[in-house]
Design an enzyme around this catalytic site. Structure first.
Site, PDB file in Angstrom:
ATOM      1  CD  GLN A   1      -4.052  14.173  14.007  1.00  0.00           C
ATOM      2  OE1 GLN A   1      -4.988  13.750  13.326  1.00  0.00           O
ATOM      3  NE2 GLN A   1      -2.791  13.922  13.715  1.00  0.00           N
TER       4      GLN A   1
ATOM      5  CD  GLU B   1       0.733  12.773   7.101  1.00  0.00           C
ATOM      6  OE1 GLU B   1       1.080  13.778   7.769  1.00  0.00           O
ATOM      7  OE2 GLU B   1       1.424  11.751   7.030  1.00  0.00           O
TER       8      GLU B   1
ATOM      9  NE  ARG C   1       7.615   0.154   5.270  1.00  0.00           N
ATOM     10  CZ  ARG C   1       7.933  -0.944   5.954  1.00  0.00           C
ATOM     11  NH1 ARG C   1       7.468  -1.146   7.175  1.00  0.00           N
ATOM     12  NH2 ARG C   1       8.686  -1.872   5.398  1.00  0.00           N
TER      13      ARG C   1
ATOM     14  CD1 TRP D   1      -2.006   4.721  -4.286  1.00  0.00           C
ATOM     15  CD2 TRP D   1      -0.204   5.468  -5.371  1.00  0.00           C
ATOM     16  NE1 TRP D   1      -1.169   5.291  -3.359  1.00  0.00           N
ATOM     17  CE2 TRP D   1      -0.056   5.774  -4.006  1.00  0.00           C
ATOM     18  CE3 TRP D   1       0.819   5.858  -6.254  1.00  0.00           C
ATOM     19  CZ2 TRP D   1       1.058   6.430  -3.491  1.00  0.00           C
ATOM     20  CZ3 TRP D   1       1.932   6.511  -5.741  1.00  0.00           C
ATOM     21  CH2 TRP D   1       2.039   6.790  -4.378  1.00  0.00           C
TER      22      TRP D   1
ATOM     23  CE  LYS E   1      -6.405   2.403 -13.351  1.00  0.00           C
ATOM     24  NZ  LYS E   1      -6.382   3.724 -12.740  1.00  0.00           N
TER      25      LYS E   1
ATOM     26  CB  ALA F   1      -0.250   4.783  13.646  1.00  0.00           C
TER      27      ALA F   1
ATOM     28  CE  LYS G   1       3.008  -7.822  -1.619  1.00  0.00           C
ATOM     29  NZ  LYS G   1       1.790  -8.537  -1.907  1.00  0.00           N
TER      30      LYS G   1
ATOM     31  NE  ARG H   1       2.102  13.042  11.672  1.00  0.00           N
ATOM     32  CZ  ARG H   1       1.321  12.070  11.248  1.00  0.00           C
ATOM     33  NH1 ARG H   1       0.102  11.960  11.734  1.00  0.00           N
ATOM     34  NH2 ARG H   1       1.741  11.194  10.370  1.00  0.00           N
TER      35      ARG H   1
ATOM     36  CG  HIS I   1      -3.591  11.841   2.808  1.00  0.00           C
ATOM     37  ND1 HIS I   1      -2.874  10.800   3.335  1.00  0.00           N
ATOM     38  CD2 HIS I   1      -4.300  12.370   3.832  1.00  0.00           C
ATOM     39  CE1 HIS I   1      -3.135  10.700   4.632  1.00  0.00           C
ATOM     40  NE2 HIS I   1      -3.991  11.645   4.955  1.00  0.00           N
TER      41      HIS I   1
ATOM     42  CD  GLN J   1      -4.169  -7.409   2.194  1.00  0.00           C
ATOM     43  OE1 GLN J   1      -2.998  -7.717   2.230  1.00  0.00           O
ATOM     44  NE2 GLN J   1      -5.113  -8.295   2.016  1.00  0.00           N
TER      45      GLN J   1
ATOM     46  NE  ARG K   1     -10.292 -14.791 -18.084  1.00  0.00           N
ATOM     47  CZ  ARG K   1     -10.983 -15.726 -17.456  1.00  0.00           C
ATOM     48  NH1 ARG K   1     -11.251 -16.864 -18.088  1.00  0.00           N
ATOM     49  NH2 ARG K   1     -11.407 -15.567 -16.231  1.00  0.00           N
TER      50      ARG K   1
ATOM     51  CE1 TYR L   1      -6.842  15.047   5.880  1.00  0.00           C
ATOM     52  CE2 TYR L   1      -4.830  14.452   7.014  1.00  0.00           C
ATOM     53  CZ  TYR L   1      -5.997  14.084   6.400  1.00  0.00           C
ATOM     54  OH  TYR L   1      -6.337  12.757   6.288  1.00  0.00           O
TER      55      TYR L   1
ATOM     56  CB  CYS M   1      -4.465  -5.299  12.679  1.00  0.00           C
ATOM     57  SG  CYS M   1      -2.833  -5.876  12.221  1.00  0.00           S
TER      58      CYS M   1
HETATM   59  P1  NAP Z   1      -7.330 -12.528  -8.227  1.00  0.00           P
HETATM   60  O1  NAP Z   1      -7.083 -11.194  -7.665  1.00  0.00           O
HETATM   61  O2  NAP Z   1      -8.672 -13.090  -8.187  1.00  0.00           O
HETATM   62  O3  NAP Z   1      -6.804 -12.488  -9.737  1.00  0.00           O
HETATM   63  C1  NAP Z   1      -6.875 -13.574 -10.587  1.00  0.00           C
HETATM   64  C2  NAP Z   1      -6.610 -13.115 -12.027  1.00  0.00           C
HETATM   65  O4  NAP Z   1      -6.726 -14.214 -12.863  1.00  0.00           O
HETATM   66  C3  NAP Z   1      -7.555 -12.073 -12.516  1.00  0.00           C
HETATM   67  O5  NAP Z   1      -6.783 -11.086 -13.197  1.00  0.00           O
HETATM   68  C4  NAP Z   1      -8.478 -12.807 -13.512  1.00  0.00           C
HETATM   69  O6  NAP Z   1      -8.768 -11.789 -14.413  1.00  0.00           O
HETATM   70  C5  NAP Z   1      -7.606 -13.967 -13.950  1.00  0.00           C
HETATM   71  N1  NAP Z   1      -8.319 -15.214 -14.179  1.00  0.00           N
HETATM   72  C6  NAP Z   1      -9.256 -15.791 -13.381  1.00  0.00           C
HETATM   73  N2  NAP Z   1      -9.662 -16.957 -13.906  1.00  0.00           N
HETATM   74  C7  NAP Z   1      -8.973 -17.147 -15.030  1.00  0.00           C
HETATM   75  C8  NAP Z   1      -8.936 -18.162 -16.002  1.00  0.00           C
HETATM   76  N3  NAP Z   1      -9.715 -19.227 -15.913  1.00  0.00           N
HETATM   77  N4  NAP Z   1      -8.111 -18.030 -17.052  1.00  0.00           N
HETATM   78  C9  NAP Z   1      -7.318 -16.949 -17.155  1.00  0.00           C
HETATM   79  N5  NAP Z   1      -7.298 -15.948 -16.284  1.00  0.00           N
HETATM   80  C10 NAP Z   1      -8.116 -16.035 -15.217  1.00  0.00           C
HETATM   81  O7  NAP Z   1      -6.399 -13.583  -7.513  1.00  0.00           O
HETATM   82  P2  NAP Z   1      -4.853 -13.589  -7.210  1.00  0.00           P
HETATM   83  O8  NAP Z   1      -4.070 -12.648  -8.007  1.00  0.00           O
HETATM   84  O9  NAP Z   1      -4.515 -15.020  -7.318  1.00  0.00           O
HETATM   85  O10 NAP Z   1      -4.789 -13.139  -5.693  1.00  0.00           O
HETATM   86  C11 NAP Z   1      -5.415 -13.906  -4.666  1.00  0.00           C
HETATM   87  C12 NAP Z   1      -5.798 -13.060  -3.483  1.00  0.00           C
HETATM   88  O11 NAP Z   1      -4.637 -12.543  -2.852  1.00  0.00           O
HETATM   89  C13 NAP Z   1      -6.649 -11.882  -3.876  1.00  0.00           C
HETATM   90  O12 NAP Z   1      -7.674 -11.725  -2.945  1.00  0.00           O
HETATM   91  C14 NAP Z   1      -5.722 -10.723  -3.798  1.00  0.00           C
HETATM   92  O13 NAP Z   1      -6.406  -9.564  -3.404  1.00  0.00           O
HETATM   93  C15 NAP Z   1      -4.734 -11.152  -2.744  1.00  0.00           C
HETATM   94  N6  NAP Z   1      -3.429 -10.562  -3.058  1.00  0.00           N
HETATM   95  C16 NAP Z   1      -3.311  -9.209  -3.039  1.00  0.00           C
HETATM   96  C17 NAP Z   1      -2.101  -8.644  -3.358  1.00  0.00           C
HETATM   97  C18 NAP Z   1      -1.921  -7.163  -3.374  1.00  0.00           C
HETATM   98  O14 NAP Z   1      -2.819  -6.403  -3.065  1.00  0.00           O
HETATM   99  N7  NAP Z   1      -0.779  -6.689  -3.756  1.00  0.00           N
HETATM  100  C19 NAP Z   1      -1.020  -9.427  -3.708  1.00  0.00           C
HETATM  101  C20 NAP Z   1      -1.185 -10.786  -3.735  1.00  0.00           C
HETATM  102  C21 NAP Z   1      -2.394 -11.348  -3.424  1.00  0.00           C
HETATM  103  P3  NAP Z   1      -9.379 -12.006 -15.878  1.00  0.00           P
HETATM  104  O15 NAP Z   1     -10.501 -12.946 -15.659  1.00  0.00           O
HETATM  105  O16 NAP Z   1      -9.800 -10.648 -16.342  1.00  0.00           O
HETATM  106  O17 NAP Z   1      -8.264 -12.523 -16.686  1.00  0.00           O
HETATM  107 FE1  SF4 Z   2      -0.074  -3.265   9.644  1.00  0.00          FE
HETATM  108 FE2  SF4 Z   2      -2.204  -4.620  10.268  1.00  0.00          FE
HETATM  109 FE3  SF4 Z   2      -2.470  -2.373   8.890  1.00  0.00          FE
HETATM  110 FE4  SF4 Z   2      -1.431  -4.536   7.715  1.00  0.00          FE
HETATM  111  S1  SF4 Z   2      -3.508  -4.298   8.471  1.00  0.00           S
HETATM  112  S2  SF4 Z   2      -0.634  -2.425   7.682  1.00  0.00           S
HETATM  113  S3  SF4 Z   2      -0.334  -5.480   9.404  1.00  0.00           S
HETATM  114  S4  SF4 Z   2      -1.720  -2.572  10.964  1.00  0.00           S
END
Ligand code: NAP
Ligand code: SF4
Length: 674
Positions: A103, A167, A291, A579, A568, A313, A424, A217, A255, A342, A564, A169, A356
């Site tokens: 590419q 994309e 997708r 985002w 943001k 991809a 999901k 592309r 992007h 991720q 807490r 570019y 992956c």
């Molecule tokens: P996390 O990302 O660590 O978030 C925990 C939240 O709880 C934080 O907002 C924290 O912020 C709060 N917290 C921590 N201790 C606390 C306490 N004692 N009392 C009150 N609030 C408290 O964990 P998670 O949301 O459970 O996710 C777990 C893992 O899964 C993470 O690594 C995450 O990246 C991953 N995950 C990612 C996605 C995604 O990207 N969409 C979705 C699901 C899970 P404050 O302390 O500011 O309140």
């Molecule tokens: Fe797909 Fe793996 Fe990338 Fe997740 S990390 S989007 S499962 S290629």
């Protein structure tokens, strides 16, 4: 065996080349492209996919000149030495009966360096660096650089090139009025805005001769304000075809677009209509993309005539054997890409090597090996979440005799909870893949079985504790009040939420719970038209950039998402996906409070101090999403001196910063050493 996917598995002629099937690996930057000393790893990565049966591979982007670098010293095809270093890659793919195109990508104003150039002086909203405009003579020089790079690619053994015209570019920066403000022959009228890509294709054809594959592309939808209209895109397609292209691949959205195009909540094949419009306008083959992660969805696209081939991809990162499995009618054995980004794009955009989440071997083919075990051992794995399943399957594939214990009635662990979140749904397919692999590998799965010291000790050569995590229960007065439930109770259906809900904790799970509570069922991900309306996309009209006014659906609940910390919410979410989650819950009307102190939960609701001021959120339910704690008591009960072959992986080992990427990798890495 007859092919289950007759269209997808049929050969196809592209110029003078015949592809063995219609599955192609779309371009994806892995981080292995930028240094010549990584060519062995890159060759191993692509050769594995060629052995996996894919019809054609398109590499990550290589710039035709220095100004087009994505970042300083990024991948480029500039000199005979560059071409020479690629011979390893092309040889490895050809030895595996594959075909491969390089590419060519000029970053334009997306370049992350201060000497970038674009069609006009401008700054992309996603880049701190401002670009200057290319002079007319520099535009002509850039066209020559594309031709030079293509010729070098040919000398390196590539079967062709893909010219990256999507994309957002550089080429897109010429084609769209959003960014092209030029007054010379490369700006203004539609013909003038299209002149740059058309001359690039013609110059590449002239430099490389009739048998060299040229893929263009094309941005079938820009998804940016003042982007191209549908008829302009078709006009460009016809001109590029006339200039000498052999095939089109689809690019979806720039992007900088504020419409998600690849994350897991985007419906499968959401944009295939835009590809179909290009296909109807040209005579050369057209590939659909974005997708498409199963042979079923790919076959459907081909069957209804929307495209001639499909580009994937990330699904090829998730499973190098995707094509062979489809050809052999074993699609239920495909390790599904769940579009989480991720370990692939989130890595790429933070300058880390891609891999992956569901396949930690991806881009580590020479480093993470699963050799046949010298001696078959009896292995017990406790916990059928992502870490345990990954460990059990890899150990069994190596020849060990594995028993997997799960105290719940079903496998999946945190994946099973995630699968309940609207957008999901892909996790359901991932769990189905694991279920199938557990069966194929002959793993003795014991559900509803709580393993303990007695049942494990002395019966196994290796014992792996993968018992995962449990929700952290914060120390808030009234936390035992019936209004307070954990995210796990909500998502596993053992508790329900009322009409007014406060969510404590705004990490990934807090955001997921906000989505779960605010989204109608079935989710918009399963209803393409609703999803397009939600994000303001019009694939049928003549609006610029295919954008229209978003039409958010009404939300029945009142929801507060709290943290807490000051600042943001959702800052720690994924680089390329965060985002989307933030924007989604904003559109769903979720109220977001930072700087909160939780003082009490009682019949009135949740009492907080917000910026130090007392407030009562009169809610029916408080959902606790305050992180997790490791469940490791089984491991801690063991005396390592008596039982040295005990291991611990995933959330059970460390709950902080846990994600499925680490869990699955830890499981596989341990299994590789057993
Ligand atoms: P996390 O990302 O660590 O978030 C925990 C939240 O709880 C934080 O907002 C924290 O912020 C709060 N917290 C921590 N201790 C606390 C306490 N004692 N009392 C009150 N609030 C408290 O964990 P998670 O949301 O459970 O996710 C777990 C893992 O899964 C993470 O690594 C995450 O990246 C991953 N995950 C990612 C996605 C995604 O990207 N969409 C979705 C699901 C899970 P404050 O302390 O500011 O309140
Ligand atoms: Fe797909 Fe793996 Fe990338 Fe997740 S990390 S989007 S499962 S290629």
């Amino acid at each position: 065996m007859p092919a289950s996917y007759p269209q997808l598995t049929a050969p196809l002629k592209i110029g003078s080349h015949t592809l063995r099937n219609r599955m192609i690996m779309g371009s994806m930057h892995t981080g292995l492209e930028d240094r010549f000393w990584h060519r062995d790893k890159l060759a191993a990565f692509y050769a594995e996919r060629a052995r996996g049966g894919i019809g054609l591979i398109i590499t990550g982007g290589f710039s035709p000149n220095i100004r087009g670098w994505l970042f300083p010293f990024a991948s480029a095809m500039l000199t005979p030495f560059d071409a020479y270093s690629h011979r390893k890659v092309t040889r490895a793919v050809h030895e595996a009966d594959g075909k491969i195109c390089l590419q060519l990508l000029h970053a334009g104003r997306y370049a992350y360096h201060p000497f970038s150039r674009s069609s006009s002086a401008s700054k992309a909203p996603i880049n701190p660096f401002k670009s200057k405009a290319l002079s007319t003579s520099a535009v002509r020089k850039t066209i020559k650089h594309f031709a030079r790079a293509a010729k070098l690619a040919k000398s390196a053994g590539y079967d062709g090139v893909e010219i990256m015209g999507s994309e957002g570019y550089l080429i897109n920066q010429f084609t769209a009025p959003a960014t092209n403000k030029r007054t010379d022959e490369y700006g203004g009228s539609i013909e003038n805005r299209h002149r740059f890509p058309v001359e690039i294709v013609a110059a590449v054809r002239e430099a490389c001769g009739p048998d060299f594959m040229i893929i263009y592309r094309i941005s079938v939808v820009d998804l940016v304000p003042n982007g191209s209209t549908a008829s302009e895109i078709l006009q460009l397609a016809k001109a590029v075809e006339t200039a000498g292209a052999n095939m089109f691949n689809s690019g979806i959205g720039w992007h900088e677009a504020r419409v998600p195009t690849i994350v897991t909540s985007v419906p499968r094949a959401a944009f295939s209509e835009a590809t179909a419009a290009v296909k109807a306008a040209v005579a050369i083959p057209v590939a659909a993309s974005n997708r498409i992660n199963t042979p079923e969805i790919a076959e459907d696209i081909l069957k209804c005539g929307q495209a001639d081939l499909v580009a994937m991809a990330r699904p090829l990162l998730a499973d190098a054997q995707f094509a062979n499995k489809a050809i052999e009618g074993r699609s239920d054995e495909i390790n599904i890409c769940i579009a989480c980004n991720q370990a692939c794009l989130d890595h790429t955009f933070t300058n880390k090597r891609a891999t992956c989440m569901v396949n930690p071997q991806a881009c580590h083919e020479t480093e993470l090996l699963y050799p046949k075990a010298e001696k078959s051992k009896r292995v017990a794995v406790v916990g059928a979440g992502p870490a345990g399943m990954s460990c059990a399957i890899t150990a069994a594939q190596r020849g060990h005799k594995v028993s997997l214990f799960e105290r719940r009635a079903r496998i999946g662990g945190q994946f099973a909870l995630a699968s309940q979140v609207p957008g999901k749904e892909e996790f359901v397919h991932s769990i189905a893949y694991y279920e199938r692999q557990l069966h194929i590998c002959g793993i003795n799965v014991q559900l509803n079985t709580e393993a303990n010291l007695e049942s494990l000790k002395g019966h196994y050569d290796e014992i792996v504790i993968a018992t995962g995590v449990a929700p952290r229960i914060p120390n808030i007065p009234g936390i035992d009040h019936p209004k307070a439930i954990t995210y796990a109770q909500l998502l596993n259906g053992s508790a329900t939420a009322g009409e007014r809900v406060a969510i404590i904790g705004a990490g990934g799970i807090g955001f997921d719970v906000a989505t779960y509570l605010s989204e109608a069922k079935p989710s918009a991900t399963e209803d393409k038209d609703r999803w397009l309306q939600h994000w303001g996309v019009d694939l049928t009209g003549e609006t610029r950039g295919a954008l229209t006014e978003p039409e958010p659906e009404p939300v029945e609940r009142r929801i507060w998402l709290l943290q807490r910390k000051e600042g943001k919410l959702g800052r720690g979410l994924g680089k390329t996906t965060g985002w989307v989650h933030r924007e989604h819950i904003k559109r769903r009307g979720v109220e977001q409070y930072d700087n909160c102190e939780y003082t009490k939960i009682d019949d009135q609701g949740l009492h907080i101090l917000r910026d130090g001021v007392a407030e009562i959120l009169e809610v029916d339910t408080v959902v606790i999403c305050a992180g997790q704690e490791s469940q490791r008591s089984l491991f801690d009960q063991n005396n390592p001196e008596q039982q040295p072959h005990w291991h611990i992986v995933g959330g059970a080992k460390l709950a902080g910063e846990l994600d499925a990427k680490r869990a699955i990798r830890e499981g596989a890495v341990l299994a590789a050493t057993l």
